[in-house]
Enzyme design. Structure first.
Site, short mmCIF file in Angstrom:
data_model
loop_
_atom_site.label_atom_id
_atom_site.label_comp_id
_atom_site.label_asym_id
_atom_site.label_seq_id
_atom_site.Cartn_x
_atom_site.Cartn_y
_atom_site.Cartn_z
N GLY A 149 -5.95 6.11 2.25
CA GLY A 149 -4.72 6.31 1.48
C GLY A 149 -3.84 5.09 1.36
N TRP A 151 0.35 3.82 0.89
CA TRP A 151 1.53 4.22 1.66
C TRP A 151 2.61 4.89 0.81
CZ3 TRP A 151 4.89 1.44 -1.10
CH2 TRP A 151 4.50 0.19 -1.57
N ASN A 152 2.43 4.96 -0.50
CA ASN A 152 3.57 5.41 -1.31
C ASN A 152 3.72 6.93 -1.37
OD1 ASN A 152 1.29 5.61 -2.88
ND2 ASN A 152 2.35 5.08 -4.78
N LEU A 243 -25.05 2.80 -0.77
CA LEU A 243 -25.04 3.52 -2.05
C LEU A 243 -24.17 4.79 -2.02
CD1 LEU A 243 -26.59 2.13 -4.27
CD2 LEU A 243 -28.21 4.00 -4.25
N GLU A 249 -8.54 5.09 -7.07
CA GLU A 249 -7.24 5.25 -7.76
C GLU A 249 -6.45 3.99 -7.49
OE1 GLU A 249 -6.56 7.51 -9.75
OE2 GLU A 249 -7.96 9.12 -9.28
N GLY A 251 -4.24 0.24 -9.17
CA GLY A 251 -2.93 -0.12 -9.69
C GLY A 251 -2.81 0.00 -11.21
N CYS A 283 2.05 4.07 -8.81
CA CYS A 283 0.97 3.37 -9.53
C CYS A 283 1.05 3.55 -11.04
CB CYS A 283 -0.37 3.88 -9.02
SG CYS A 283 -0.49 5.67 -9.05
N GLU A 384 1.29 -6.21 -11.56
CA GLU A 384 1.92 -5.04 -10.92
C GLU A 384 2.89 -5.53 -9.84
OE1 GLU A 384 -0.38 -2.50 -8.23
OE2 GLU A 384 0.40 -0.79 -9.32
N LYS A 454 -10.48 1.19 -17.02
CA LYS A 454 -10.56 -0.27 -16.81
C LYS A 454 -10.40 -0.58 -15.32
CE LYS A 454 -8.18 -2.37 -20.32
NZ LYS A 454 -7.03 -2.38 -21.28
N GLY A 457 -9.27 2.05 -12.07
CA GLY A 457 -9.98 3.00 -11.22
C GLY A 457 -11.22 3.62 -11.80
N GLU A 461 -8.91 12.54 -9.87
CA GLU A 461 -8.45 13.44 -8.83
C GLU A 461 -7.81 14.64 -9.51
OE1 GLU A 461 -6.18 10.67 -6.07
OE2 GLU A 461 -7.92 11.24 -4.85
#
Ligand code: NDP
Length: 487
Positions: A149, A151-152, A243, A249, A251, A283, A384, A454, A457, A461
């Site tokens: 994960g 932190w946001n 593999l 997910e 920026g 993000c 970003e 692009k 990611g 989800e």
């Protein structure tokens, strides 16, 4: 003295010390004070978590989807019951305003668990007659999945990853960001209280090397990461050795396009939400706000007036709109971007420096900042920043703005404000982004697939689509007649 007791690792349904008994501190971003010491997992601890997850996953996968769904639903109910306490913990550890965390963090996590609780019994395969017989397909769990994960949105990310994984019959080993390790442990406790078998959800706190140990582990089948683009690439490269499947997910530098027929108050509200909520550490944020030239002045007037009223303050104060950034290091990064914006010729309309908050002298506060007079090639317009810094840009016509909006390596999200229904859909069609909002921004209901294009990611989800990333499809052919063998 620390505010809370030491936190250990959560493996096999209980707290255990790290093998080498090492710890790190987690800090309160509003004051710089130590909240508590947190056990730091190494490769040996990841091995232990894998062994526990293997045992737990067998039991869990043997349960019916409906039974699994009941456990997830009970967890969601417990999250809602403990909402105030967990929201406070999230605000303390991550500096997020307490006005946000009950809904955007705890509520969003509970929504996700409820949604996948309802879906757990509905995983289906297909059946089709074919020459000589028929086949059917079975969506099967992958086994052990790793979640890593950012932190946001700590508890939200833990739920967004674990709910679909567990609903499909997998076990998960979750590594929260080292800056916000606390709420995932609380979620683990609630999973247990809700009846989750031991080992199905484990939490290994630590730094990048803990994530690397998960990504490299041969008995982990999949890794889902929320983090920076560079981390995503490192994880994907490392996952190639065994593999593993990856969901990434990452920026963004997303555009919000405001046409001259837009409802201006709504568009301004969306630009504020898309740049200053969670101190701009989101993000999908619309950090490039493109406004059509004819409404530029009016838009700026409303934007600056409303942004100027936002209160920077202690995240535990219910009146606070903007809390501290996550860390002293991140504060320096954001301030360096602001300096670069000024040096490259950007014109400050608001903010542009550190903010002082009485009573929170050691905190990482930045003023909500708005830049005008920018060109598309300036650093703050391309990279970003992940802080409360809005870049205002203007445009003349649709084709031009689309080309500029898409001229980025990112492709996470975008927004368009217009009352022209055809233009709205045309722009949505042409934006090169995984999520587009028409006449709103940053809403992420769990029913809706979430994920970028692009370099933002891979994979989605939320929604039923998430199951595609947490299951493998087995095809079974069944012969209806004899084997016609020439041998
Ligand atoms: P990072 O990429 O720094 O870290 C993400 C997680 O990966 C952390 O747990 C981190 O550990 C871990 N990690 C770091 N290096 C490795 C590695 N080599 N192998 C495995 N794991 C590793 O991101 P941040 O935490 O700084 O989060 C901010 C970023 O996340 C922004 O770019 C933002 O856009 C993106 N983000 C994307 C979202 C999306 O859904 N698209 C949502 C939210 C954020 P450690 O604990 O040491 O940091």
């Amino acid at each position: 003295m620390a505010l809370l007791d030491d936190r250990l690792l959560w493996i096999g349904g209980q707290y255990v010390a790290a093998s080498d008994d090492s710890f790190f501190d987690t800090l309160n971003p509003a004051t710089g004070e130590v909240i508590c010491r947190v056990a730091r997992a190494g490769a040996e601890d990841v091995d232990k978590a894998v062994a526990a997850a293997e045992l737990g996953q067998r039991e869990w996968a043997a349960m019916s989807g409906a039974e699994r769904g009941r456990v997830l639903l009970r967890t969601a109910q417990l999250l809602r019951q403990h909402c105030d306490e967990i929201a406070r913990l999230e605000s303390l550890d991550g500096g997020k305003p307490i006005a946000e965390t009950p809904e955007a963090d705890v509520g969003s996590a509970a929504d996700c668990l409820e949604f996948f609780a309802g879906q757990a019994a509905s995983l289906q395969g297909e059946y089709q007659p074919v020459p000589g017989g028929f086949f059917y397909t079975r969506p099967e769990p992958l086994g052990i999945c790793a979640g890593i994960g950012a932190w946001n949105y700590p508890v939200q990310i833990a739920a967004w990853k674990s709910a679909p994984a567990l609903a499909a019959g997998n076990a998960m080993i979750f590594k929260p960001a080292e800056l916000t390790p606390l709420s995932a442990l609380r979620l683990a406790e609630l999973f247990k209280d809700a009846g989750l078998p031991d080992g199905v959800f484990n939490v290994v706190q630590g730094f990048a090397e803990t994530g690397q140990a998960l990504t490299a582990h041969p008995r982990i089948a999949k890794v889902s990461l929320t983090g920076e683009v560079g981390t995503g690439k490192a994880v994907m490269r490392a996952a190639a050795d065994t593999l593993k499947g990856v969901t990434l997910e990452l920026g963004g530098k997303s555009p919000l396009i405001v046409f001259d027929d837009a409802n201006l108050d709504n568009a301004v509200g969306a630009a504020l939400l898309g740049n200053f909520y969670t101190q701009g550490q989101i993000c999908t944020n619309s950090t490039r706000v493109f406004v059509q030239e004819s409404i530029r002045e009016k838009f700026i007037e409303k934007l600056v007036a409303r942004a100027g009223k936002m209160k920077v303050g202690d995240p535990l104060d219910p009146d606070t709109d903007v809390g501290p950034l996550i860390s002293a290091e991140h504060l320096q990064n954001v301030l360096a971007y602001i300096d670069k914006g000024k040096a490259e010729g950007g014109k400050l309309l608001l903010g542009g420096g550190r903010a002082e908050v009485p009573g929170c002298e050691g905190g990482n506060f930045v003023q909500p900042t708005i830049f005008d007079g920018l060109r598309d090639d300036m650093t703050i317009v391309r990279e970003e920043i992940f802080g409360p810094v809005l870049s205002l840009l203007s445009f003349r016509e649709e084709g031009e703005v689309l080309e500029r909006a898409n001229n980025t390596e990112f492709g996470l999200a975008g927004g368009v404000f217009t009352r022209d229904i055809q233009r709205a859909h045309r722009v949505a069609d042409r934006l090169d982004a995984g999520i587009v909002w028409i006449n709103h921004y940053n809403l992420t209901p769990v029913e809706m697939p979430f994920g970028g294009f692009k370099q933002s990611g891979i994979g989605k989800e939320n929604s039923r689509r998430a199951f595609e990333h947490y299951t493998r499809l087995k095809t079974v052919y069944v012969a209806a007649g004899d084997v016609d063998s020439p041998y």
